[in-house]
Every structure is written in structure tokens, then in C-alpha cells.
Write a protein that holds these residues in place. Structure first.
Motif, PDB file in Angstrom:
ATOM      1  N   ASN A  79      70.725  33.000  57.716  1.00 20.60           N
ATOM      2  CA  ASN A  79      70.216  31.789  58.352  1.00 20.60           C
ATOM      3  C   ASN A  79      72.117  31.337  58.598  1.00 20.60           C
ATOM      4  OD1 ASN A  79      70.401  28.748  59.077  1.00 20.60           O
ATOM      5  ND2 ASN A  79      68.636  28.380  57.292  1.00 20.60           N
ATOM      6  N   PRO A  80      72.512  31.080  59.848  1.00 21.26           N
ATOM      7  CA  PRO A  80      73.571  30.750  59.685  1.00 21.26           C
ATOM      8  C   PRO A  80      74.513  29.083  59.426  1.00 21.26           C
ATOM      9  CG  PRO A  80      73.353  31.131  61.408  1.00 21.26           C
ATOM     10  CD  PRO A  80      72.035  31.352  60.930  1.00 21.26           C
ATOM     11  N   ASN A  81      72.842  28.516  59.174  1.00 19.79           N
ATOM     12  CA  ASN A  81      73.106  26.831  58.912  1.00 19.79           C
ATOM     13  C   ASN A  81      72.833  26.821  58.095  1.00 19.79           C
ATOM     14  OD1 ASN A  81      74.830  26.203  61.497  1.00 19.79           O
ATOM     15  ND2 ASN A  81      73.050  27.147  62.749  1.00 19.79           N
ATOM     16  N   SER A  82      72.616  27.122  56.812  1.00 19.61           N
ATOM     17  CA  SER A  82      71.488  27.192  55.549  1.00 19.61           C
ATOM     18  C   SER A  82      72.359  25.711  54.948  1.00 19.61           C
ATOM     19  CB  SER A  82      71.803  28.333  54.457  1.00 19.61           C
ATOM     20  OG  SER A  82      70.955  28.320  53.700  1.00 19.61           O
ATOM     21  N   GLU A  83      71.187  25.036  54.005  1.00 17.00           N
ATOM     22  CA  GLU A  83      71.875  24.100  53.255  1.00 17.00           C
ATOM     23  C   GLU A  83      72.058  24.610  52.137  1.00 17.00           C
ATOM     24  OE1 GLU A  83      68.317  21.983  51.015  1.00 17.00           O
ATOM     25  OE2 GLU A  83      67.304  22.888  52.872  1.00 17.00           O
ATOM     26  N   PHE A  84      72.415  25.701  51.957  1.00 17.38           N
ATOM     27  CA  PHE A  84      72.872  27.130  50.810  1.00 17.38           C
ATOM     28  C   PHE A  84      73.633  27.369  51.481  1.00 17.38           C
ATOM     29  CE2 PHE A  84      68.339  25.760  50.205  1.00 17.38           C
ATOM     30  CZ  PHE A  84      68.435  25.401  49.334  1.00 17.38           C
ATOM     31  N   ASP A 111      59.806  32.227  52.519  1.00 10.28           N
ATOM     32  CA  ASP A 111      61.325  31.876  52.714  1.00 10.28           C
ATOM     33  C   ASP A 111      62.309  31.590  51.045  1.00 10.28           C
ATOM     34  OD1 ASP A 111      61.524  30.408  54.826  1.00 10.28           O
ATOM     35  OD2 ASP A 111      60.733  28.547  54.144  1.00 10.28           O
ATOM     36  N   ILE A 112      61.988  33.413  51.094  1.00 15.68           N
ATOM     37  CA  ILE A 112      62.903  33.689  49.935  1.00 15.68           C
ATOM     38  C   ILE A 112      63.728  34.047  50.705  1.00 15.68           C
ATOM     39  CG2 ILE A 112      62.737  35.351  47.775  1.00 15.68           C
ATOM     40  CD1 ILE A 112      60.880  33.092  47.310  1.00 15.68           C
ATOM     41  N   PHE A 113      64.846  34.168  49.815  1.00 10.48           N
ATOM     42  CA  PHE A 113      66.570  34.301  50.706  1.00 10.48           C
ATOM     43  C   PHE A 113      67.457  34.593  49.655  1.00 10.48           C
ATOM     44  CE2 PHE A 113      64.648  31.409  53.834  1.00 10.48           C
ATOM     45  CZ  PHE A 113      65.516  31.937  54.471  1.00 10.48           C
ATOM     46  N   PRO A 118      74.243  24.554  47.240  1.00 14.15           N
ATOM     47  CA  PRO A 118      74.477  23.785  48.046  1.00 14.15           C
ATOM     48  C   PRO A 118      75.346  22.614  47.024  1.00 14.15           C
ATOM     49  CG  PRO A 118      72.449  23.550  47.278  1.00 14.15           C
ATOM     50  CD  PRO A 118      73.032  24.704  46.856  1.00 14.15           C
ATOM     51  N   ARG A 119      75.791  21.355  47.233  1.00  9.80           N
ATOM     52  CA  ARG A 119      76.692  20.934  46.734  1.00  9.80           C
ATOM     53  C   ARG A 119      75.986  19.948  45.449  1.00  9.80           C
ATOM     54  NH1 ARG A 119      81.114  20.094  48.025  1.00  9.80           N
ATOM     55  NH2 ARG A 119      82.772  18.689  47.491  1.00  9.80           N
ATOM     56  N   ALA A 134      70.683  33.370  44.047  1.00  6.75           N
ATOM     57  CA  ALA A 134      71.898  32.718  44.199  1.00  6.75           C
ATOM     58  C   ALA A 134      73.006  34.064  43.747  1.00  6.75           C
ATOM     59  CB  ALA A 134      71.412  31.497  43.758  1.00  6.75           C
ATOM     60  N   VAL A 135      73.740  32.973  44.463  1.00  3.44           N
ATOM     61  CA  VAL A 135      75.035  34.014  44.345  1.00  3.44           C
ATOM     62  C   VAL A 135      76.483  32.490  44.284  1.00  3.44           C
ATOM     63  CG1 VAL A 135      74.801  36.015  44.221  1.00  3.44           C
ATOM     64  CG2 VAL A 135      75.521  34.310  46.442  1.00  3.44           C
ATOM     65  N   SER A 136      77.565  32.543  44.172  1.00  2.00           N
ATOM     66  CA  SER A 136      78.185  31.545  44.762  1.00  2.00           C
ATOM     67  C   SER A 136      78.805  31.708  46.519  1.00  2.00           C
ATOM     68  CB  SER A 136      79.830  32.052  43.738  1.00  2.00           C
ATOM     69  OG  SER A 136      80.213  32.800  44.339  1.00  2.00           O
ATOM     70  N   ASN A 137      78.900  30.617  46.619  1.00  2.00           N
ATOM     71  CA  ASN A 137      79.616  30.659  47.576  1.00  2.00           C
ATOM     72  C   ASN A 137      80.205  31.626  49.132  1.00  2.00           C
ATOM     73  OD1 ASN A 137      77.474  28.450  47.901  1.00  2.00           O
ATOM     74  ND2 ASN A 137      79.328  26.516  48.418  1.00  2.00           N
TER      75      ASN A 137
END
Length: 157
Positions: A79-84, A111-113, A118-119, A134-137
């Protein structure tokens, strides 16, 4: 003048990186150690500290349990437009996951990614997701470029 030029260059930065190194043939996650490794055959290319679901112990079994799944899956979408920031999907639930949830009259969730932050969660604790990894951006930008759809991912306790 220089400040304006630097500001303009910053606007050109892209979250989409290029990768031309060895193929990532497998992703391995060790939940207890909070580590994820990108492997090329048996060689580790990169390792990351990770965050997990808000209830990190045990295998995800039903929707809303806050657990990160354990088992053998594949990277199956992006998902290139993820909220994450950016995200790559994990093929949870598999047939066994669906059967286990159905046996207790529940849905397995989905929906496991693997994703960035996010901010609103930028300064949150380590395990804050609903079951994702989760990792850093900055790290998800690298992972997004390196890992292809179809890559196996093994998630261990």
C-alpha cells in the motif's frame, strides 16, 4: 536564497527508494526479541527493531485480540498510500487461521502489515499496533524497496 533552495530540495525527497542489491528471499520475525531480519538465502541483509500488536504474546486467533500472528505466510500486497507511511501486507489469515477462529465462533481478523508510524503514534510505546509489525518510516521505505510480493515471511514467538 540557499534556504529556499534547500526547502525546494526537501520537497523533492521521495518515500520510494530503489534497491539493486541481493534478492530478499525470506523475512524472519522473532516476536520475543522484537527483531525482523531480511535474508538472502541464509545471509542476513538487514535487521530491524520492531513493534508488535498491543497484546504481543501468543498467536493471533480472532479479530480485535491485538496479537501479531505466528506462522508461515507470504508478503502478498503493498500500500503506497498507507496511513502508516508505507505498508506491505502479510497473507494472514491462512486456512488454519480461519478454521481456528470459526471453531470458536469468531472471525480471524486480517489486514496485517509491516508498516511505518503515523504521526499520532510517532512517540508511542513499542507495542501499539492492532497486530501488525511496526518499524520507523525510514525503515519501511527501505523494506518496501527490498521485499517483493510473494516473499515468504516466518513469524516466530
Amino acid at each position: 536564497m540557499i534556504g529556499v533552495m534547500l526547502l525546494g530540495l526537501a520537497g523533492c525527497a521521495s518515500k520510494f527508494q530503489r534497491y539493486s542489491g541481493p534478492e530478499v528471499t525470506r523475512v524472519v520475525v522473532f516476536k520475543q526479541d522484537r527483531k525482523m531480519h531480511l535474508l538472502s538465502n541464509e545471509s542476513a541483509l538487514k535487521s530491524y527493531d520492531i513493534g508488535l500488536g498491543f497484546a504481543p504474546s501468543g498467536h493471533k486467533s480472532v479479530e480485535g485480540d491485538g496479537k501479531t500472528p505466528e506462522g508461515q505466510y507470504r508478503i502478498d500486497r503493498r500500500n503506497p498510500n498507507s496511513e502508516f507511511h508505507l505498508s506491505i501486507g502479510i497473507s494472514y489469515p491462512n486456512t488454519e487461521d480461519r478454521a481456528r477462529a470459526l471453531a470458536v465462533g469468531q472471525r480471524p481478523g486480517g489486514d496485517i502489515f509491516i508498516h511505518g508510524r503515523p504521526r499520532k503514534n510517532r512517540k508511542g510505546g513499542r507495542d501499539w499496533t492492532a497486530g501488525c509489525i511496526a518499524v520507523s518510516n525510514r525503515e519501511i521505505e527501505e523494506i518496501y524497496a527490498m521485499v517483493r510480493d510473494g516473499t515468504p515471511i516466518s513469524i516466530y514467538p
